[in-house]
Design an enzyme around this catalytic site. Structure first.
Site: not given
Length: 733
Positions: A235, A623, A700
């Site tokens: 996507g 984490r 991102e």
């Protein structure tokens, strides 16, 4: 985080859905077989702006197997009510087949519906449309065009500080439009049962996106729309809103009374869905002789459609928070053009801004003769310069140090064109990246079955980062079960609510809801055991009981234990069920993820060809739930950055608004030969200020900083500064 032993989280597990995908058994949007299904093919406009003067569907409707051709002349009026909470930008969203207006090249003007795909395709080719065309405006570089009201940001007095700066630089960077090009094209299967609509859709937002949009378009309750999306074939942000073809599919299904499949072609992907908008990014930078940046002035322009205003919220923050510059002025203008609306694309805003800001920092480093890492260290802020807040964690210094050591940064000769390998000029470059940590409310249902297996569900999506696997890992550890005994399901609007699947927020949001639900269910089982007189755990302190391998036992006394299966059987329970939830808490700290990216390139001294040799990314992302999935994300981000920096460029013919290279032969993306030695390193740690499971999001930030690192390496190799992306051979000759 659960006090449970962590056997699954942190382990490099293979994807739990991997076998389904590699064997072709994972069902995507148009893979679902429904009795009586028919096919729809969209007819696109051949002009960019104007009106339709006539549509002749006679020949198309006469073809065998053709059921109907729907246009604005015979389509019903659709309510298109407001849909608060959707991801649509401000403006008047495109209303398919509701009038004769054409707003961009490729807009749907008709749909042919037939019993076979081939018949629908042939019928669509026979639809004749005539237009009254106007001259389109599609060129962002035309500065005579009006702009929307700008977004601005200021701190200090940038103009005064710039005028008095010892060193002043002024540059303009340009970034081409990029398209997402996921493997699976956008597609929808739609079926009506009375007033109930079910769609199998390629979407990154099951509930707030597709469900909300279709309910608004057709004027029906949310509960009357079911959206199913178990697998998404990539996507990168293109599925974060509902595009017109979804409405077309649902409309065709309602008009024919039969289920309909509709898939965009690869060509239609370029105007049937959004894209990363093109940018012009002017930046003025002032510093003292030691490299302390005292002022920056940012002047941005990006494209948007004329009917909606898409402005990337992430394009300004990077210039505000990455460096401790005391005086900053930003102006961001969107330019309405006769194009379809852009949408978020991986690293939205931040990745575009990073190219300008991080290239400018490299230019300043060269101007002053300061090492690029040292320059960044001299401008590293102690607190968030945009609001004075402390950082939850900000380990960029450690990212720089680790990256420099592992990459061999100290071995470079800083002089451009100083290193050769035969005909190839060798250069190295680096850049920093940042991306804000987003979180949203989410829910997850958890059911422990009598056979000791568990089912966890949430209406999130998975476009490829491995949501099935990472959620299974969190659930397995919290429940104390082996991974093989936990099933995670997603992608259905009847499941507990989840936010959009983007912005690196899924792990933090849905993962925290999964953690909450599994913790609560485990505690419920423990409570049941200590109150059960027949249980070996009867009367035990709840805080001393842990669960491992499906066995409940007292810490320090493993012989005193019970199992989920025996516990439920004795208490005549088929299952235990809990609804887990997560709501992000307000924080007075700035919570971001960070990256330091290093690149080595070779530039052919005679031909100007660029070849990437190696790249390294070092990340402060809290984490890491699954190292194998993290590598998939980080290396994929580097590959995407190679495309942004060196290959990807949507070309528009400004005479008629047509996208010239709307295919994967002419729109270049990285292939195996373009992808060299890639490596990712993650700083150990967690960020509990961010969320209960300590993650900060990875998908991102791994793209942010890649393009400028490559551009800076090209300059170091060739000695020529290229400020336009993509960097092509002609710019280096």
């Amino acid at each position: 985080m659960s006090p449970q032993p962590q056997a699954a989280v942190g382990a490099p597990l293979s994807r739990v859905d991997g076998r389904l995908k590699v064997t072709g058994r994972a069902d995507y949007a148009v893979d679902h077989d429904i009795d009586g299904v028919i096919h729809a093919v969209i007819v696109d406009s051949s002009i960019a702006v104007g009106r339709i003067t006539g549509i002749d569907t006679t020949a198309a409707e006469a073809q065998p197997g053709v059921l109907t051709v729907i246009t604005h002349l015979n389509a019903p009026t659709l309510p298109y009510r407001d849909n608060a909470g959707s991801n649509n930008p401000p403006g008047r969203r495109l209303r398919v087949f509701q009038d004769d207006q054409v707003l961009f090249h490729g807009q749907p003007v008709a749909v042919a519906v037939a019993t076979t795909l081939e018949a629908a395709q042939h019928a669509a080719s026979l639809v004749e449309v005539t237009y009254d065309a106007q001259e389109p405006s599609t060129d962002l570089s035309d500065h005579s065009l009006p702009t929307n009201t700008p977004t601005t940001y200021t701190r200090g007095d940038a103009q005064t500080a710039l005028a008095s700066a010892a060193v002043r630089l002024e540059m303009t960077y340009r970034l081409a439009r990029n398209h997402h090009n996921p493997m699976e094209p956008h597609a929808t299967t739609a079926q009506w049962d009375g007033d109930q609509l079910t769609v199998w859709d390629k979407t990154q937002w099951v509930i707030g996106g597709t469900q909300t949009e279709l309910a608004a378009v057709f004027g029906i309750p949310l509960a009357s729309v079911r959206v199913i999306s178990p697998f998404v074939g990539g996507g990168f942000g293109s599925g974060l809103r509902t595009w017109p073809h979804v409405t077309v599919a649902a409309l065709a299904a309602r008009e024919t009374g039969r289920p309909v499949k509709l898939a965009l072609t690869r060509r239609q992907q370029y105007f049937g869905a959004g894209y990363r908008p093109a940018y012009e990014y002017g930046i003025q930078l002032g510093s003292d002789p030691t490299g302390r940046v005292t002022a920056t002035v940012h002047d941005l322009r990006s494209e948007t459609s004329a009917y909606e205003t898409f402005a990337e919220r992430g394009v300004l923050p990077l210039g505000q928070v990455l460096y401790g510059t005391p005086n900053v002025s930003q102006t961001y203008r969107t330019v309405p053009l006769d194009v379809n609306t852009p949408v978020a694309m991986r690293g939205p805003g931040f990745a575009s801004a990073a190219f300008a800001v991080e290239s400018a920092m490299d230019e300043l480093a060269h101007e002053l003769g300061i090492d690029p890492i040292e320059l960044r260290l001299r401008n590293e802020p102690a607190t968030d310069p945009s609001n004075g807040q402390a950082f939850s964690t900000r380990r960029l210094r450690e990212c720089y140090a680790t990256g420099a050591r592992e990459f061999g940064w100290s071995d470079r000769d800083p002089a451009p064109r100083s290193t050769r390998d035969g005909d190839w000029l060798i250069g190295t470059g680096m850049a920093a990246g940042v991306y804000h940590t987003l979180r949203a409310a989410a829910q997850a249902s958890v059911r422990l079955n009598a056979d000791g297996t568990a089912l966890v569900q949430s209406a999130t999506s998975d476009m490829g980062p491995g949501t099935y696997t990472s959620m299974t890992q969190v659930a397995a550890d919290a429940l104390g079960l082996p991974v093989r005994r936990v099933t995670f399901r997603l992608g259905d609007s009847v499941m507990p609510t989840a936010p959009l699947h983007g912005g690196s927020l899924t792990m933090a949001s849905v993962g925290s809801a999964v953690q909450d639900g599994c913790d609560r269910l485990r505690q419920q089982a423990i409570q049941l055991a200590i109150e059960d007189e027949q249980s070996p755990l009867y009367g035990a302190d709840t805080d001393t009981v842990i669960v491992q391998g499906g066995r409940l036992y007292v810490s320090g006394d493993p012989s005193r234990g019970d199992t989920y299966e025996r516990l439920l059987a004795r208490n005549d329970r088929d299952s235990l069920e809990v609804l887990g939830s997560y709501t992000p808490a307000q924080s007075r700290l700035t919570i971001d993820a960070y990256a330091a990216v290093f690149a080595e390139v070779a530039v052919d001294a005679r031909l100007g060809l660029v070849r990437v040799r190696r790249m390294l990314g070092v990340y402060d992302v809290g984490r890491v739930i699954s190292p194998k999935l993290a590598d998939s994300q980080a290396l994929g981000g580097m590959v995407g950055g190679i495309g942004q920096a060196l290959l990807e460029h949507t070309v528009t013919d400004h005479r008629d608004g047509r996208i010239v290279n709307a295919n994967l032969a002419d729109y270049l993306v990285p292939v195996n030969a373009d992808v060299p030695d890639l490596r990712a390193i993650y700083l150990e740690g967690e960020d509990r200020e961010a969320d209960p499971i300590g993650v900060k999001g990875l998908g991102e930030v791994v793209l942010v900083g890649v393009a400028p690192a490559l551009a800076n390496a090209v300059f170091h190799a060739n000695g020529r500064r290229v400020r336009d992306l993509p960097i092509t051979a002609d710019a280096l000759l």
